[in-house]
Design an enzyme around this catalytic site. Structure first.
Site, PDB file in Angstrom:
ATOM      1  N   HIS A  72      -3.047  -5.349   1.192  1.00 48.72           N
ATOM      2  CA  HIS A  72      -2.615  -5.792   2.490  1.00 48.72           C
ATOM      3  C   HIS A  72      -2.626  -7.255   2.782  1.00 48.72           C
ATOM      4  O   HIS A  72      -3.562  -7.475   3.259  1.00 48.72           O
ATOM      5  CB  HIS A  72      -3.343  -5.060   3.396  1.00 48.72           C
ATOM      6  CG  HIS A  72      -3.243  -3.405   3.638  1.00 48.72           C
ATOM      7  ND1 HIS A  72      -2.102  -2.793   4.183  1.00 48.72           N
ATOM      8  CD2 HIS A  72      -3.972  -2.600   2.766  1.00 48.72           C
ATOM      9  CE1 HIS A  72      -2.229  -1.640   3.944  1.00 48.72           C
ATOM     10  NE2 HIS A  72      -3.327  -1.308   3.058  1.00 48.72           N
ATOM     11  N   GLU A  94      -0.917  -8.767   4.708  1.00 50.54           N
ATOM     12  CA  GLU A  94      -0.707  -9.121   6.086  1.00 50.54           C
ATOM     13  C   GLU A  94      -2.165  -8.931   6.892  1.00 50.54           C
ATOM     14  O   GLU A  94      -2.447  -9.659   8.162  1.00 50.54           O
ATOM     15  CB  GLU A  94       0.435  -7.985   6.728  1.00 50.54           C
ATOM     16  CG  GLU A  94      -0.194  -6.798   6.942  1.00 50.54           C
ATOM     17  CD  GLU A  94      -0.330  -5.768   5.686  1.00 50.54           C
ATOM     18  OE1 GLU A  94      -0.791  -4.807   5.894  1.00 50.54           O
ATOM     19  OE2 GLU A  94      -0.125  -6.191   4.708  1.00 50.54           O
ATOM     20  N   CYS A 132       0.885  -1.261   0.063  1.00 46.65           N
ATOM     21  CA  CYS A 132      -0.054   0.055   0.080  1.00 46.65           C
ATOM     22  C   CYS A 132       0.836   1.303   0.052  1.00 46.65           C
ATOM     23  O   CYS A 132       1.471   1.686  -1.045  1.00 46.65           O
ATOM     24  CB  CYS A 132      -0.896  -0.052   1.336  1.00 46.65           C
ATOM     25  SG  CYS A 132      -2.160   0.885   0.815  1.00 46.65           S
TER      26      CYS A 132
END
Length: 203
Positions: free
Chosen positions: A177, A179, A82
């Site tokens: 994202h 994660e 990002c």
């Protein structure tokens, strides 16, 4: 080459904790990086999501901009998600006045290409080189890659053709994202590059 790879997460602003948790789960020794001496102690760096203009300003305040640019030029593996993708892009469209990036990826990136946080969404992506299931990607005020130069390679795109993942040498940039969604394959790809880098340095 004994021991786990030691990788840093740029801890100036953004979702640092999530990256550290995922990297640790994959067997890395993951640490926060806020100072140049901490950068010198790692074999790879993750630049997390957050606000790219804030990361830019803080990286200069903390004396990290120059060392990170030097590490990129030397070949240190880096993963940018990002805002991290924005920071790794050579050219940023719609940047605020005076905003700079670290550079390294031969791409043009547009900030906040998908609108406000309320317009966040998830998408299934087919990623070049990934077997198995598609990637479930979470987009939160994410950037988009408007053009990819000859030095970089697109890895994934939305159905409308907009590129959202790119790679160039040891640099990997994502608009989304992994994660947050629990997707591990990009972080593993980054760690594989870190291992190759460690072998290169030890040779």
């Amino acid at each position: 080459m004994a021991g786990n790879p030691r990788v840093g997460v740029l801890a100036l602003q953004g979702d640092v904790r999530e990256h550290i948790a995922l990297l640790s789960r994959l067997g890395a020794d993951a640490v926060r990086v806020r100072r140049p001496d901490e950068l010198r102690a790692v074999d790879g760096l993750v630049i997390p999501g957050g606000e790219s203009s804030v990361i830019d300003k803080l990286s200069r305040s903390f004396g990290l901009q120059g060392p990170i640019r030097a590490a990129i030029a030397a070949g240190m593996p880096m993963l940018g998600t990002c805002a991290g993708l924005i920071m790794l892009a050579d050219t940023v469209v719609d940047a605020i006045d005076g905003q700079e990036s670290f550079g390294g990826l031969d791409v043009v990136v547009r900030r906040n290409a998908f609108g406000r946080q309320a317009e966040s969404f998830e998408a299934e992506l087919e990623v070049a080189g990934f077997g198995g299931d598609p990637v479930s990607a979470a987009f939160i005020r994410g950037p988009v890659v408007e053009s990819v130069g000859p030095a970089a390679t697109p890895l994934a795109a939305l159905d409308d053709g907009r590129v959202v993942a790119v790679e160039q040498g040891t640099l990997l940039g994502l608009s989304f994202h992994p994660e947050i969604s629990g997707e591990t394959r990009f972080h593993q790809r980054f760690l594989d590059a870190v291992e190759q880098w460690r072998h290169h340095l030890a040779a």
